[in-house]
Design an enzyme around this catalytic site. Sequence first.
Site, PDB file in Angstrom:
ATOM      1  CG  ASP A  37      -0.229   0.045   2.520  1.00 47.85           C
ATOM      2  OD1 ASP A  37       1.009  -0.092   2.521  1.00 47.85           O
ATOM      3  OD2 ASP A  37      -0.903   0.221   3.565  1.00 47.85           O
ATOM      4  NE  ARG A  96       8.980  25.781  -4.598  1.00 44.66           N
ATOM      5  CZ  ARG A  96       8.829  25.042  -5.698  1.00 44.66           C
ATOM      6  NH1 ARG A  96       8.717  25.636  -6.863  1.00 44.66           N
ATOM      7  NH2 ARG A  96       8.788  23.726  -5.629  1.00 44.66           N
ATOM      8  CD  GLN A  97       3.380  25.015   0.768  1.00 40.38           C
ATOM      9  OE1 GLN A  97       2.468  25.071   1.596  1.00 40.38           O
ATOM     10  NE2 GLN A  97       3.584  23.944   0.013  1.00 40.38           N
ATOM     11  CG  HIS A 130      12.650  29.713  -1.740  1.00 44.73           C
ATOM     12  ND1 HIS A 130      12.982  29.926  -3.059  1.00 44.73           N
ATOM     13  CD2 HIS A 130      11.511  30.427  -1.517  1.00 44.73           C
ATOM     14  CE1 HIS A 130      12.091  30.732  -3.622  1.00 44.73           C
ATOM     15  NE2 HIS A 130      11.184  31.044  -2.709  1.00 44.73           N
ATOM     16  CG  ASP A 169      12.724  36.828  -7.562  1.00 36.37           C
ATOM     17  OD1 ASP A 169      13.718  37.071  -6.838  1.00 36.37           O
ATOM     18  OD2 ASP A 169      12.230  35.697  -7.668  1.00 36.37           O
ATOM     19  CE  LYS A 192      10.066  35.939 -10.404  1.00 37.05           C
ATOM     20  NZ  LYS A 192      10.791  34.687 -10.654  1.00 37.05           N
ATOM     21  CG  ASP A 218      15.960  31.852  -9.019  1.00 37.45           C
ATOM     22  OD1 ASP A 218      16.001  32.157  -7.801  1.00 37.45           O
ATOM     23  OD2 ASP A 218      14.906  31.835  -9.679  1.00 37.45           O
ATOM     24  N   GLY A 225       9.487  27.626 -16.805  1.00 34.99           N
ATOM     25  CA  GLY A 225       8.700  28.607 -17.548  1.00 34.99           C
ATOM     26  C   GLY A 225       9.103  30.033 -17.242  1.00 34.99           C
ATOM     27  CB  THR A 226       9.666  31.788 -14.015  1.00 34.08           C
ATOM     28  OG1 THR A 226       8.371  31.476 -13.518  1.00 34.08           O
ATOM     29  CG2 THR A 226      10.056  33.170 -13.557  1.00 34.08           C
TER      30      THR A 226
END
Length: 312
Positions: A37, A96-97, A130, A169, A192, A218, A225-226
């Site tokens: 499982d 990132r959170q 981050h 950024d 951005k 970065d 994409g960015t």
Amino acid sequence: MEKMRIFSGTANLELGRRIAEYLSVPMANATVRRFADGEIFIQIDENVRGRDVFVVQPTSNPANDHLMELLIMVDALHRASAGRITAVIPYYGYARQDRKEAGRTPITAKLVADLLHASGVKRVLTLDLHAGQIQGFFNMPVDNLYATPVLLAAVRKWGIEDAVVISPDIGGVVRARSYAKRLHVDLAIIDKRRPAPNVAEVHHIIGEVENKHCIIVDDMVDTAGTMIKAAEALLAHGALSVSAVCSHGVLSGVAVQRIQSSVLARLLVTDTIQLSPEALSCPKIEVRSVAPLLGEAIRRICDEESVSSLFV
């Protein structure tokens, strides 16, 4: 070094082996398997009583599985009477959170820190968080190293003249300025906006990029994409070429295909995350290992030496 034990989860076994090779110690043995499982089972296959144990495990994709694997391995080591357990997390997922961006949202980076503490971790060794403030979420020592020395050495070998370092950024200005200072070049900033996660819109470019070779700096590249939009905007403003330097190659979804077909000249990442065969075979993606950097930090922690000189 006899008191040291290096374990690795399944997230990045190759990095664990490279760290052990740098330290000239054998990889410690543990059995990691899953029930039908999906439940994770871990058994420590050697004596760790009183040992200084280091567990190498980035919490990369699949983040939840790799995080649970780390927590379970630490619990197993704790119950096996390990002397001190250090979680070596080259890539700290959920970083990132790190704050509430809207009402009724979590601060998951803090939750993960609490889980690590509850499992028995006594120290954390990580790379290019981050946000540096995440160190304050932990009730234990945290060593947040930087991949700058490893990546800068590779950038210098490119031999680029008339370069300018680009911060993608406002939040990345400090990181980009550090590269610009060491490369003795100018700095530019991309203004951005993020209307949604993994979606960015370039509004302005602050600084001179015309007739320059741009190097975007970065901490991570996820869907790419960015980064590709930023590269296209820089070329539209007269840049001669665009390269990118990132500590963590998350490279989710179709990121590799995007990079291959994009205007980016090259992307430089480290091996904090185990790259897919597709990414490793992509001619535009270069990889440099942080195993010597992490290995040296582990050696100094084990020998109770200062690690301050590694924070550059």
